[in-house]
Scaffold this active site. Structure first.
Site, short mmCIF file in Angstrom:
data_model
loop_
_atom_site.label_atom_id
_atom_site.label_comp_id
_atom_site.label_asym_id
_atom_site.label_seq_id
_atom_site.Cartn_x
_atom_site.Cartn_y
_atom_site.Cartn_z
N HIS A 59 0.80 -1.24 -0.10
CA HIS A 59 -0.05 -0.01 0.15
C HIS A 59 0.90 1.27 0.06
CE1 HIS A 59 -3.83 1.96 0.06
NE2 HIS A 59 -4.29 1.44 1.08
N ASP A 69 -1.98 2.02 -4.88
CA ASP A 69 -3.35 2.63 -4.22
C ASP A 69 -4.22 1.68 -4.43
OD1 ASP A 69 -2.17 4.95 -3.45
OD2 ASP A 69 -2.45 5.93 -5.16
#
Length: 423
Positions: A392, A396
């Site tokens: 992450h 995204d």
């Protein structure tokens, strides 16, 4: 008599050290030139180190689990004539050996004759003292594990009581009933301590690094693969001589290659120490392969340049090399995105751990026939979940979802796999 030292040899370009995973000899053993002394591991490849000369083992260079540098002492051997090391520390002689006056011309010491494989009656009792670990090569251990044989019950006829393939053959020839029969339900008070070394320790370290350094986001999506399965079965029925039987994976890899064109961020490796993302044009697909000694990731290189049949053949080759422990260092490194499949035990969902320093991993779950509403009625469809994780810090949630949705579209309408180039 003198003492000579065998040092850890250079076992591969760029290798600076290796982990000792098994001793195949012990102090006091008489060894011959080229006899295997120890098994060491580096980059998930196990190598047996042979003796460069014969003699009597004086002492070992460390316990199992120790990391030994290339060129460092591995084992010390007592030999006739001058040695290259200090005399061995005085050791109490074995009870079965009584020193005798040396003749004028010393004759070479020959190893004692090896016992024949034990008869079935001997299989019913422990062939070595309780608590003493059996000696066997990784290949013998893997074969015994596959056959459900406890090596502690197998007499070893090799040097230092080492268990050989011939000893396993004797167990198979003895047939069922050679192990002690259970007398009823009893309390099992055994506790087995298993030292985490070799491949298992590498896996543990790798997983710890991935989990501690990478903030995972996992995205799960179901995929209707009814049309894809029909196509796969048709292609397999019409395959030519020499073409492999296609599984689901070549189609998935092809879909990933196409989807990466839209979301190139997922095909990358993140050097988080230096804050640099290396984004690749080439798609080097890491394929998680279960081997007798643990899970390894084989690198299927340049998937973007391969058709379906080529992908299927390379997948088969890597899987077989992994099962036999023959994957090279180049085939175990360099992947840019990984696929993990649990096969028929795939469950309906899982949370795969990213293969650090990559930023994405695609997980395949088992296929099921489910009722799906087609607008007017429920119809049976073949459905499979994709469980995928992303770093992450780099990927995204929107990009992760877009990547998986593109794969879903390509697999649900497999004709699209062929419109993007020859398969």
């Amino acid at each position: 008599m003198g003492i000579r030292t065998i040092k850890m040899p250079d076992i591969g370009e760029g290798i600076a050290e290796a982990e000792l995973v098994e001793w195949l000899v012990k102090p006091g053993d008489l060894i011959a030139e080229d006899q295997a002394l120890a098994a060491v591991m580096t980059d998930k490849a196990t190598v047996e180190i042979p003796a460069t000369f014969g003699g009597k083992v004086v002492d070992l260079g460390g316990e199992v689990g120790k990391v030994i540098a290339i060129g460092a002492p591995l084992i010390r051997i007592e030999v006739e004539g001058d040695g290259d090391a200090e005399p061995a520390p005085t050791a109490e002689p074995a009870k079965a050996q009584t020193p005798a006056p040396a003749p004028a011309a010393a004759a070479p010491v020959a190893p004692a004759p090896q016992p024949k494989p034990a008869a079935p009656a001997a299989m019913a009792r422990a062939p070595r003292p309780e608590g003493e670990a059996p000696l066997a090569s990784p290949a013998v251990r893997a074969r015994a594990r596959d056959a459900g044989i406890d090596l502690r019950t197998v007499p070893g006829t090799g040097p230092a009581g080492r268990i050989t393939h011939a000893d396993l053959d004797a167990v198979f020839a003895a047939g069922p009933g050679t192990a002690p029969a259970a007398t009823g339900r009893q309390r099992d008070m055994r506790v087995t301590d298993i030292k985490v070394v070799g491949l298992r320790r590498m896996i543990a370290d790798k997983m710890s690094t991935s989990r501690s350094r990478i903030p995972h986001i996992t995205y799960v999506e179901d995929t209707d693969v009814t049309k894809l399965e029909d196509l796969r079965e048709t292609m397999n029925r019409s395959r030519k001589d020499g073409q492999p039987k296609l599984t689901m994976l070549p189609f998935l890899i092809r879909a990933m290659v196409i989807a990466i064109r839209d979301e190139p961020v997922v095909n990358a490796r993140y050097d988080d120490d230096n804050g640099v993302v290396h984004q690749y044009g080439a798609v080097h697909a890491g394929i998680a392969v279960q081997t007798p000694t643990g899970l390894v990731v084989a690198n299927l290189r340049h998937a973007e340049a391969r058709g379906l049949w080529d992908l299927g053949a390379e997948l088969n080759r890597l899987a077989e090399a992994g099962r036999q422990g023959r994957l090279t260092r180049e085939e175990l490194t360099g992947s840019t995105i990984t696929i993990t499949s649990l096969g028929p035990m795939g469950g309906i969902s899982h949370t795969p751990i990213i293969n650090h320093p990559e930023v994405a991993i695609v997980g395949v779950n088992k296929m099921q026939i489910r009722p799906v509403w087609d607008g007017s009625a429920f119809v049976p469809r073949k459905v499979m979940n994709l469980s995928s994780s992303f770093d992450h810090r780099i990927v995204d949630g929107w990009n992760a979802a877009s990547f998986i949705q593109r794969i879903k579209t390509l697999m649900e309408e497999p004709a699209l796999l062929f419109t993007e180039g020859e398969a």
